[in-house]
Design an enzyme around this catalytic site. Structure first.
Site, PDB file in Angstrom:
ATOM      1  N   THR A 155       1.087  -1.117  -0.220  1.00  0.00           N
ATOM      2  CA  THR A 155      -0.194  -0.184   0.069  1.00  0.00           C
ATOM      3  C   THR A 155       0.711   1.210  -0.586  1.00  0.00           C
ATOM      4  OG1 THR A 155      -1.749  -1.580   1.051  1.00  0.00           O
ATOM      5  CG2 THR A 155      -1.557   0.978   1.167  1.00  0.00           C
TER       6      THR A 155
ATOM      7  N   SER B  45      -9.999  -2.667   5.702  1.00  0.00           N
ATOM      8  CA  SER B  45      -8.997  -2.406   5.621  1.00  0.00           C
ATOM      9  C   SER B  45      -8.417  -2.011   7.285  1.00  0.00           C
ATOM     10  CB  SER B  45      -9.057  -0.783   5.081  1.00  0.00           C
ATOM     11  OG  SER B  45      -7.653  -0.276   4.831  1.00  0.00           O
TER      12      SER B  45
HETATM   13  N1  GLY Z   1      -5.026  -3.278   1.366  1.00  0.00           N
HETATM   14  C1  GLY Z   1      -4.936  -3.419   2.821  1.00  0.00           C
HETATM   15  C2  GLY Z   1      -5.301  -2.646   3.603  1.00  0.00           C
HETATM   16  O1  GLY Z   1      -6.777  -2.132   2.830  1.00  0.00           O
HETATM   17  O2  GLY Z   1      -5.688  -2.346   4.948  1.00  0.00           O
END
Ligand code: GLY
Length: 578
Positions: A389, A460
Site C-alpha cells: 500500500t 481495511s
Molecule cells: N489492502 C490493505 C488494507 O486495505 O489494509
C-alpha cells in the site's frame, strides 16, 4: 537508549519534464533540500509546507504543486496520479484508498474511495466445492479485483477542496508515464522478481516487462498509462468509469474471468465520512472511520496504554513492549469480529472506543505471564451496531493537512495490467473474509461483519491520521503494511509523544507487531533489544523475527512552527519541504 538512524546516500537525479511545450528541468538535488533518511537536525527551516511520499518523483510533483499555489488537496491529487506511474507496486488508479483532511482552521473530513465488490460478487465466490478457500483466486487475475475507487476519490476531493485546475494536477503524471523515469535499485529488483508472474498473467506483454533484466536507472516508459491519464485529464471521472478506458477494463474482465461490469463502474461513488476522533493526553487523533478498521483500532490502542507511565518506563523497555503487545492482542481480536463496511454492518464504533470498555479489556492481562490469544476473544462493546500500500502526508502554505493511504492491496495488485490502458488491477477482494474465520494474505482473521456481499466495501487496515496538540496541527502520519499498518502508526506516534524522538527517528526506528492471531510478536531486527527479549520470553512471549514492516511517511509541526519530515528508509521515500 540509542536511536538508530540509517544513513542513506541519495544520488542526484535529474528529471526532464516537458510541460505545455516548455522543457522543465527538475533537478533533484536530494542531499541539499530533502532527506530520505535522517534529518540534519531537529531545527529545520521548512515553514511553508512539506510533502512526504514513497517516491522522490512523486514528492517533487507534490512540492511543485504547492509552490505554484496549489493547496494540500491539489498536491494530494497530483501525487496520487504520479504514484500510479512512478510507484506501480502500490500507487494506483486501479485501486482505492482513504484521505483524512484537516483545514488550517480546524475543520476535518475524510474521504472513502475504497474499492467495492461488484454486483455479481457473492459470499462464497472464492471457495471450492468443499467450502475451502481457493487462495490464489482472491489474489491474482481480474476476479480478485474490486471496483476501483481512486479516480472517483481524486475527482471528489478536487471538487470539494481543490484550487488549481484539474488538468494541471494530472499533467505531471502523464509526463512521467510518457517520458519515463529512472527505476531505483529496489524497483528494478522487484520488477525482475515479478517478471515470470507478469508474463503469465499478461501474455501479450506490458510496459513493466523487459527483454532481459531491469537495472537501476533504466527508464520505465508507460505509453498506454499515459493515454489513460489523458482520458482522466480531459474527462475527469467519466474518463475512467465510462468510454474507452471503461471498455478496456471490461474487456480485461472478460478475458481473465473477472465479474465487474460497466454498470459497476458507472455506479461507483467515493463517500465523505465524518472523521473518527479520540483524545490521547493533550493530543486529538483525527483518523479514518470504517470501512477502515485502522482509526478505531488506533484509538483503542492509544487509550489502552494511556493510563500507564510509558515515558518513565522508556522506549523498548520490557514493560513498554509487553503493554503494547497486550493492547494489540485485544484490539485485533475486536477487529476480527466487529469491523466491516458500515453501509452493510452496524459497527459498534463508539462502544469499541469507550473509555470503560477499553479499560475492561485491558484488565484481564497479567504482568507476570503472556496472555494466550486462544483465551482472548472479541469483547462485547455496548451498542451493537499483502503487504503493499502506500502513504503520503502533506501540509500546505496555509497549514491545511492531508493524509492519504492508497492501495492495490498486494504488491502490483492482481498483477494484471488492463490491456491498452496500462494500469494495474487491484486484488482488494482478498481483504474481505473470503471465508469468515479463515485468514487472508496478512494472516488476518475476519468475521461475518466483513463477509463478501455485492456492492460492499472490504475492511481495511489503512490508518491515515492527523494529530492535533492543544487544538493545533501537530502531526500527519500513515503507512502501508497490511495488518501491520495500525501498529506501525501507533508506535510512530508513541515514539514522538512519549519517547521524545524527532520525526525522522520515530519513522526510522525498528518496529514490532502483534495481531492476536497468530499468537506471535513479530519484530524487525533491532526492534526489541536482547535483554528485553529475554525478559519477555521468560513470560511466555514468542518473538518471531521478520523483515521490514511498513513505510511510514510523516510530518511533524515543531514548537517553532516549522515542519520536520520523516521519510521511511525502508524504501525510497523522501520528504521535501520549502
Ligand atoms: N489492502 C490493505 C488494507 O486495505 O489494509
Amino acid at each position: 537508549m540509542q536511536q538508530i538512524i540509517r544513513h542513506r546516500l541519495v544520488s542526484k537525479e535529474r528529471l526532464f519534464l516537458k510541460v505545455n511545450g516548455f522543457v522543465l528541468i527538475a533537478a533533484f538535488l536530494l542531499s541539499g533540500c530533502a532527506g530520505s533518511g535522517p534529518v540534519k537536525n531537529s531545527k529545520s527551516t521548512y515553514r511553508n509546507g512539506m510533502v512526504v511520499t514513497a517516491s522522490p518523483f512523486a514528492s517533487k510533483v507534490g512540492l511543485d504543486i504547492l509552490k505554484k499555489g496549489g493547496n494540500a488537496v491539489d498536491a494530494a491529487v497530483a501525487i496520487q496520479f504520479a504514484l500510479a506511474v512512478v510507484y506501480p507496486n502500490a500507487g494506483n488508479i486501479g485501486g482505492g484508498g482513504f484521505m483524512v483532511y484537516r483545514a488550517a482552521a480546524g475543520e476535518t473530513n475524510t474521504l472513502d474511495f475504497r474499492e467495492k465488490a461488484g454486483a455479481a460478487a457473492s459470499r462464497d465466490m472464492y471457495l471450492d466445492q468443499s467450502g475451502a478457500p481457493i487462495v490464489d483466486k482472491s489474489l491474482y487475475g481480474p476476479l480478485a479485483s474490486g471496483i476501483p475507487g481512486s479516480v472517483a476519490g481524486m475527482v471528489a476531493a478536487h471538487q470539494k477542496y481543490g484550487k488549481l485546475p484539474w488538468a494541471k494536477l494530472v499533467e505531471p503524471a502523464i509526463l512521467l508515464a510518457r517520458k519515463g523515469f529512472p527505476l531505483s535499485a529496489q524497483q528494478a529488483n522487484e520488477l525482475n522478481g515479478l517478471a515470470a508472474q507478469l508474463q503469465q498473467l499478461n501474455p501479450d506483454g506490458t510496459a513493466l516487462l523487459k527483454t532481459g533484466k531491469w537495472a537501476p536507472q533504466d527508464l520505465l516508459i508507460q505509453e498506454e498509462l499515459a493515454g489513460t491519464l489523458e482520458q482522466i485529464r480531459d474527462h475527469g471521472k467519466a474518463g475512467f468509469y465510462e468510454g474507452k478506458v471503461a471498455d478496456q477494463l471490461i474487456a480485461e474482465m472478460k478475458r481473465g474471468g473477472g465479474i465487474l461490469t460497466k454498470s459497476d463502474l458507472q455506479q461507483y461513488e467515493a463517500v465523505w465520512r465524518k472523521a473518527i476522533t479520540g483524545a490521547y493526553k493533550q493530543y486529538q487523533i483525527i483518523t479514518m472511520p470504517p470501512p477502515s478498521s485502522g482509526g478505531i483500532a488506533l484509538i483503542q490502542l492509544l487509550k489502552s496504554v494511556e493510563p500507564y507511565p510509558l515515558k518513565r518506563w522508556g522506549y523498548q523497555q520490557d514493560s513498554t513492549v509487553q503493554l503494547m503487545v497486550e493492547a494489540e492482542r485485544r484490539v485485533y481480536a475486536d477487529r476480527a469480529t466487529h469491523l466491516g463496511d458500515p453501509d452493510f454492518y452496524q459497527v459498534p464504533t463508539q462502544g469499541l472506543m469507550a473509555d470503560q470498555y477499553v479499560k475492561d479489556r485491558m484488565s484481564s492481562f497479567n504482568w507476570s505471564k503472556a496472555s494466550l490469544s486462544s483465551a482472548v476473544k472479541a469483547g462485547e462493546p455496548k451498542g451493537k451496531e499483502h503487504e503493499e500500500t502506500t502513504h503520503f502526508s502533506i501540509v500546505d502554505q496555509a497549514g491545511n493537512a492531508v493524509s492519504v493511504t492508497t492501495t492495490l492491496n498486494g504488491s502490483y495488485g492482481a498483477v494484471v495490467l488492463v490491456k491498452g490502458a496500462g494500469f494495474l488491477l487491484n486484488n482488494e477482494m482478498d481483504d474481505f473474509s473470503v471465508k469468515p474465520g479463515a485468514p487472508n494474505m496478512y494472516g488476518l482473521i475476519g468475521g461475518e461483519a466483513n463477509a463478501i456481499a455485492p456492492g460492499k466495501r472490504m475492511l481495511s487496515s489503512m490508518t491515515p491520521c492527523i494529530l492535533e496538540k492543544d487544538g493545533k496541527l501537530f502531526m500527519v502520519v500513515g503507512t502501508p503494511g497490511g495488518s501491520t499498518i495500525i501498529t506501525s502508526v501507533f508506535q510512530t506516534i508513541l515514539n514522538v509523544v512519549e519517547f521524545d524522538q524527532n520525526m525522522q527517528q520515530a519513522v526510522s526506528n525498528k518496529r514490532f507487531h502483534h495481531q492476536w492471531l497468530p499468537d506471535l510478536v513479530y519484530a524487525e531486527k533491532g526492534a526489541i533489544d536482547s535483554l528485553t527479549r529475554l525478559k519477555l520470553e521468560s513470560k511466555g512471549y514468542k518473538i518471531e523475527p521478520r523483515g521490514p514492516m511498513g513505510r511510514v511517511d510523516a510530518i511533524l509541526k515543531t514548537k517553532d512552527g516549522s515542519y520536520q519530515g520523516g521519510a521511511d528508509p525502508r524504501g525510497d521515500d523522501q520528504w521535501l519541504g520549502w
